[in-house]
Design an enzyme around this catalytic site. Structure first.
Site, mmCIF file in Angstrom:
data_model
loop_
_atom_site.group_PDB
_atom_site.id
_atom_site.type_symbol
_atom_site.label_atom_id
_atom_site.label_comp_id
_atom_site.label_asym_id
_atom_site.label_seq_id
_atom_site.Cartn_x
_atom_site.Cartn_y
_atom_site.Cartn_z
ATOM 1 N N VAL A 19 19.243 -33.626 -87.228
ATOM 2 C CA VAL A 19 19.395 -34.659 -88.184
ATOM 3 C C VAL A 19 18.331 -35.455 -87.176
ATOM 4 O O VAL A 19 18.131 -36.509 -88.135
ATOM 5 C CB VAL A 19 21.200 -34.947 -87.748
ATOM 6 C CG1 VAL A 19 21.218 -34.709 -86.551
ATOM 7 C CG2 VAL A 19 21.329 -36.542 -88.790
ATOM 8 N N TYR A 21 15.726 -35.645 -86.560
ATOM 9 C CA TYR A 21 13.998 -35.732 -86.556
ATOM 10 C C TYR A 21 14.073 -36.462 -87.996
ATOM 11 O O TYR A 21 13.130 -36.575 -88.695
ATOM 12 C CB TYR A 21 13.652 -33.767 -86.774
ATOM 13 C CG TYR A 21 13.219 -33.024 -85.616
ATOM 14 C CD1 TYR A 21 12.393 -33.376 -84.883
ATOM 15 C CD2 TYR A 21 14.290 -32.558 -83.900
ATOM 16 C CE1 TYR A 21 12.260 -32.907 -83.874
ATOM 17 C CE2 TYR A 21 13.859 -32.905 -83.319
ATOM 18 C CZ TYR A 21 12.793 -32.247 -83.154
ATOM 19 O OH TYR A 21 12.158 -32.362 -81.854
ATOM 20 N N ASP A 106 6.215 -28.464 -89.157
ATOM 21 C CA ASP A 106 6.766 -28.547 -88.287
ATOM 22 C C ASP A 106 6.373 -30.585 -89.067
ATOM 23 O O ASP A 106 5.846 -31.062 -89.786
ATOM 24 C CB ASP A 106 6.274 -29.457 -86.482
ATOM 25 C CG ASP A 106 7.011 -27.728 -86.689
ATOM 26 O OD1 ASP A 106 7.627 -27.108 -86.862
ATOM 27 O OD2 ASP A 106 7.043 -27.660 -85.171
ATOM 28 N N VAL A 107 7.771 -30.875 -89.299
ATOM 29 C CA VAL A 107 8.514 -32.507 -89.478
ATOM 30 C C VAL A 107 7.582 -33.512 -88.712
ATOM 31 O O VAL A 107 7.717 -34.871 -88.942
ATOM 32 C CB VAL A 107 9.536 -32.624 -90.090
ATOM 33 C CG1 VAL A 107 10.461 -32.918 -88.921
ATOM 34 C CG2 VAL A 107 9.455 -33.578 -91.079
ATOM 35 N N HIS A 128 -2.775 -23.193 -81.225
ATOM 36 C CA HIS A 128 -2.163 -24.129 -80.720
ATOM 37 C C HIS A 128 -2.948 -25.319 -80.035
ATOM 38 O O HIS A 128 -3.900 -24.664 -79.122
ATOM 39 C CB HIS A 128 -1.144 -23.422 -79.829
ATOM 40 C CG HIS A 128 -0.306 -24.211 -78.973
ATOM 41 N ND1 HIS A 128 -0.219 -25.430 -78.342
ATOM 42 C CD2 HIS A 128 1.301 -24.054 -79.215
ATOM 43 C CE1 HIS A 128 0.375 -26.031 -78.209
ATOM 44 N NE2 HIS A 128 1.641 -25.214 -78.753
ATOM 45 N N PRO A 129 -2.940 -26.653 -79.875
ATOM 46 C CA PRO A 129 -4.100 -27.258 -79.251
ATOM 47 C C PRO A 129 -3.596 -27.493 -77.701
ATOM 48 O O PRO A 129 -4.578 -28.053 -76.978
ATOM 49 C CB PRO A 129 -3.264 -28.271 -80.129
ATOM 50 C CG PRO A 129 -1.730 -28.764 -80.433
ATOM 51 C CD PRO A 129 -2.270 -26.702 -80.861
ATOM 52 N N GLY A 130 -2.774 -27.051 -77.059
ATOM 53 C CA GLY A 130 -2.388 -26.540 -75.554
ATOM 54 C C GLY A 130 -3.377 -25.576 -75.004
ATOM 55 O O GLY A 130 -3.624 -25.963 -74.329
ATOM 56 N N TYR A 131 -3.229 -24.425 -76.019
ATOM 57 C CA TYR A 131 -4.368 -23.432 -75.020
ATOM 58 C C TYR A 131 -5.451 -23.005 -75.652
ATOM 59 O O TYR A 131 -6.045 -21.703 -75.875
ATOM 60 C CB TYR A 131 -3.344 -21.983 -75.538
ATOM 61 C CG TYR A 131 -2.002 -22.808 -74.949
ATOM 62 C CD1 TYR A 131 -1.694 -22.324 -73.092
ATOM 63 C CD2 TYR A 131 -0.993 -23.083 -75.890
ATOM 64 C CE1 TYR A 131 -0.665 -22.473 -72.774
ATOM 65 C CE2 TYR A 131 0.727 -23.264 -74.602
ATOM 66 C CZ TYR A 131 1.040 -23.353 -73.864
ATOM 67 O OH TYR A 131 1.521 -23.641 -72.782
ATOM 68 N N GLU A 198 8.028 -18.696 -82.084
ATOM 69 C CA GLU A 198 6.729 -18.630 -81.636
ATOM 70 C C GLU A 198 6.512 -18.005 -81.254
ATOM 71 O O GLU A 198 5.201 -17.153 -81.401
ATOM 72 C CB GLU A 198 6.508 -19.684 -81.334
ATOM 73 C CG GLU A 198 4.870 -20.562 -81.385
ATOM 74 C CD GLU A 198 4.716 -21.734 -80.504
ATOM 75 O OE1 GLU A 198 3.723 -22.356 -81.414
ATOM 76 O OE2 GLU A 198 4.347 -22.425 -79.562
#
Length: 249
Positions: A19, A21, A106-107, A128-131, A198
């Site tokens: 909810v 989100y 993802d919303v 993935h932007p982190g890796y 993931e």
């Protein structure tokens, strides 16, 4: 002769199962209407436990929105664990004869730049932007052999973000079904992969390579500064207070 655009019955699937989100939906949808497959036929599928909180957003011609109610959960991990099941059921019940392509996004994100036909492929993943600059042995893969998401240290290429999954409906269905079965097999042994669905997505992509790999342009994070490698941000996760939007730590 019909154009390529006429042949694509484009569908965008959005996961918003918790909810709190729904607060991100207005910006997500408004930005999607400006940037996401403009001029194509698009249907947004919103999964939420509070349909009455879906904001009213003006949609363009041949752009539609369908809201699907799902049960609430006390654990944010449970929400992500059931993503593959939701994708599988959506495709089997509605999309098999309706759409050519489907994306699960993802919303809690926002479109900042054009996202169009250049992203289409049989099976689409995003780095993935982190890796994207991290060495393989530092990827947060599932390393426990007892999990179906297990990836040995000597295997793997990229770390894929679970916030963007797409492709032809039949190929995304196969991905979702496989991951769902593996998630259920883990659950039967009381195992939860380190990064839920993931982790299983990354395992699937090792042996079923995406035919289209999207750069971090298509999956960034607002809290990260632009880099010399990533010059254009098209889609990015917004800054949020996780303690406020997740039902558990």
């Amino acid at each position: 002769m019909s154009s390529d655009k006429d042949q694509v019955r484009q569908v965008l699937g959005i996961m918003a199962s918790e909810v709190r989100y729904t607060q991100f939906l207005k910006y997500f949808l408004e930005s999607a209407e400006q940037q996401y497959f403009v001029g194509y036929r698009v249907r947004y599928y919103i999964f939420t436990d509070k349909p009455e909180e879906i904001p009213l957003v003006k949609l363009g011609n041949e752009r539609y929105l369908t809201v699907i109610k799902v049960p609430s959960s006390n654990r944010w991990q449970e929400i992500t664990l059931r993503r593959m099941e939701k994708v599988e059921k959506l495709i089997e019940s509605l999309l098999a004869n309706e759409a050519d392509y489907v994306f699960s996004l993802d919303v809690d994100t926002k479109f900042y730049g054009h996202w169009g036909a250049e992203s289409l492929g049989r099976l689409v993943g995003a780095i993935h932007p982190g890796y994207y600059k991290t060495s393989r042995n530092q990827f947060p893969y599932e390393r426990r052999p007892e999990s179906h998401a297990f990836i040995p240290l000597e295997e793997g290429d990229y770390y894929y973000g679970g916030a963007v999954i797409g492709g032809l409906v039949k190929d995304v269905l196969q991905l979702a079904k496989t991951c769902r079965k593996q998630l259920e097999a883990d659950a039967a042994k009381s195992i939860e992969a380190v990064w839920q669905e993931e982790s299983h997505l990354n395992k699937y992509f090792i042996y079923n390579k995406p035919s289209k790999l999207l750069s971090p342009e298509y999956l960034w994070q607002d809290l990260k500064a632009k880099t010399k490698e990533v010059k254009v941000i098209r889609f990015s996760q917004v800054i949020k207070n996780y303690a406020a939007v997740r039902p558990n730590p």
